[in-house]
Design a protein around this motif. Structure first.
Motif, mmCIF file in Angstrom:
data_model
loop_
_atom_site.group_PDB
_atom_site.id
_atom_site.type_symbol
_atom_site.label_atom_id
_atom_site.label_comp_id
_atom_site.label_asym_id
_atom_site.label_seq_id
_atom_site.Cartn_x
_atom_site.Cartn_y
_atom_site.Cartn_z
ATOM 1 N N VAL A 1 0.954 -1.228 -0.036
ATOM 2 C CA VAL A 1 -0.094 0.144 0.167
ATOM 3 C C VAL A 1 0.880 1.288 -0.104
ATOM 4 C CG1 VAL A 1 -1.848 1.144 1.111
ATOM 5 C CG2 VAL A 1 -1.943 -1.059 1.055
ATOM 6 N N VAL A 2 1.739 1.216 1.011
ATOM 7 C CA VAL A 2 2.466 2.577 1.028
ATOM 8 C C VAL A 2 3.636 2.355 0.012
ATOM 9 C CG1 VAL A 2 4.027 4.006 2.640
ATOM 10 C CG2 VAL A 2 2.107 2.799 3.602
ATOM 11 N N ARG A 3 3.675 3.371 -0.910
ATOM 12 C CA ARG A 3 4.886 3.496 -1.995
ATOM 13 C C ARG A 3 6.040 4.307 -1.849
ATOM 14 N NH1 ARG A 3 4.128 -1.396 -4.559
ATOM 15 N NH2 ARG A 3 1.886 -1.449 -5.061
ATOM 16 N N GLU A 4 5.741 5.258 -1.174
ATOM 17 C CA GLU A 4 6.693 6.286 -0.994
ATOM 18 C C GLU A 4 6.350 7.335 0.297
ATOM 19 O OE1 GLU A 4 8.081 10.400 -3.210
ATOM 20 O OE2 GLU A 4 7.719 8.530 -4.437
ATOM 21 N N VAL A 5 7.273 7.659 1.218
ATOM 22 C CA VAL A 5 7.046 8.529 2.195
ATOM 23 C C VAL A 5 8.287 9.724 2.177
ATOM 24 C CG1 VAL A 5 7.293 8.840 4.848
ATOM 25 C CG2 VAL A 5 6.289 6.750 3.630
ATOM 26 N N ASP A 6 7.679 10.880 2.209
ATOM 27 C CA ASP A 6 8.905 11.971 1.981
ATOM 28 C C ASP A 6 8.461 12.944 3.144
ATOM 29 O OD1 ASP A 6 10.244 14.371 1.638
ATOM 30 O OD2 ASP A 6 9.630 14.305 -0.563
ATOM 31 N N VAL A 7 9.379 12.747 4.267
ATOM 32 C CA VAL A 7 9.007 13.526 5.449
ATOM 33 C C VAL A 7 9.222 14.875 5.128
ATOM 34 C CG1 VAL A 7 9.818 13.872 7.856
ATOM 35 C CG2 VAL A 7 9.898 11.445 6.917
ATOM 36 N N ALA A 8 10.101 15.250 4.424
ATOM 37 C CA ALA A 8 10.609 16.652 4.413
ATOM 38 C C ALA A 8 9.278 17.473 3.691
ATOM 39 C CB ALA A 8 11.782 16.847 3.276
ATOM 40 N N SER A 9 8.903 16.701 2.771
ATOM 41 C CA SER A 9 7.448 17.372 2.178
ATOM 42 C C SER A 9 6.292 17.036 2.780
ATOM 43 C CB SER A 9 7.518 17.266 0.550
ATOM 44 O OG SER A 9 7.172 16.036 0.452
ATOM 45 N N LYS A 10 6.276 16.246 3.916
ATOM 46 C CA LYS A 10 5.109 15.988 4.544
ATOM 47 C C LYS A 10 4.127 15.274 3.511
ATOM 48 C CE LYS A 10 4.042 16.781 8.576
ATOM 49 N NZ LYS A 10 4.158 16.081 9.687
ATOM 50 N N THR A 11 4.637 14.187 2.757
ATOM 51 C CA THR A 11 3.801 13.388 1.918
ATOM 52 C C THR A 11 3.819 12.090 1.673
ATOM 53 O OG1 THR A 11 5.004 13.990 -0.095
ATOM 54 C CG2 THR A 11 3.047 15.492 0.049
ATOM 55 N N MET A 12 2.840 11.387 1.619
ATOM 56 C CA MET A 12 2.968 9.967 1.680
ATOM 57 C C MET A 12 2.104 9.510 0.239
ATOM 58 S SD MET A 12 1.508 7.037 4.197
ATOM 59 C CE MET A 12 2.426 7.231 5.421
#
Length: 166
Positions: free
Chosen positions: A144-155
């Motif tokens: 389900v979770v393909r990408e997590v970008d903590v810096a841009s606060k997007t999943m």
């Protein structure tokens, strides 16, 4: 320094300044790794010794050598320096996930924002508040979770068929 809440002192243990803390992490042993904790105001508590004991973590802090001084710590929320911690690949602080925008990995559609992370044992479940007010649940699994970008606060996620159907 960025402070991250990691536990709370709930009581004393014995008469020689030891306190018991509940850990706000996946494992009690996580608290044993830190030589220093911080209060919310940034002041430090230096650990002399620590151990897991009966479902909690017992800590002995420098300068707190009797039950009277240890009692002043009850209710203290323990923080760590987040910048000094390195997490394994694919692991994130809950604090970093909360408020994160969840997007469809193919279309870019915004499903909403993460408002809660629920541990279930097998995997976490992300509670996503949709723009229309509905609460969507998504398992924190690689399918389900393909990408997590903590810096841009997007999943970016790829929902399984029927996951968000009414």
């Amino acid at each position: 320094m960025t402070l991250l809440e990691t536990g709370k002192i709930v009581t004393t243990h014995g008469v020689r300044g030891e306190v018991r803390a509940e850990a706000w992490s996946n494992a009690l042993e996580d608290l044993l790794d830190y030589p220093v904790f911080y209060r919310a105001d940034g002041s430090s508590l230096v650990v002399e010794r620590s151990r897991v004991h009966r479902g909690a973590v017992n800590l002995k802090f420098k300068g707190y050598d009797d039950i009277d001084s240890a009692m002043t710590l009850i209710g203290t929320v323990l923080h760590i320096d987040k910048d000094a911690v390195s997490l394994p690949e694919g692991t994130y602080f809950i604090q970093d996930l909360l408020g994160m925008r969840v997007l469809d990995s193919d279309t870019g559609e915004c499903y909403g924002v993460i408002v809660q992370v629920q541990p279930t044992g097998a995997n976490d479940v992300y509670h996503i508040k949709a723009p229309d007010g509905r609460l969507l649940l998504a398992p924190a699994i690689p399918q389900v979770v393909r990408e997590v970008d903590v810096a841009s606060k997007t999943m970016k996620i790829t929902p399984m068929e029927g996951l968000f159907d009414l």
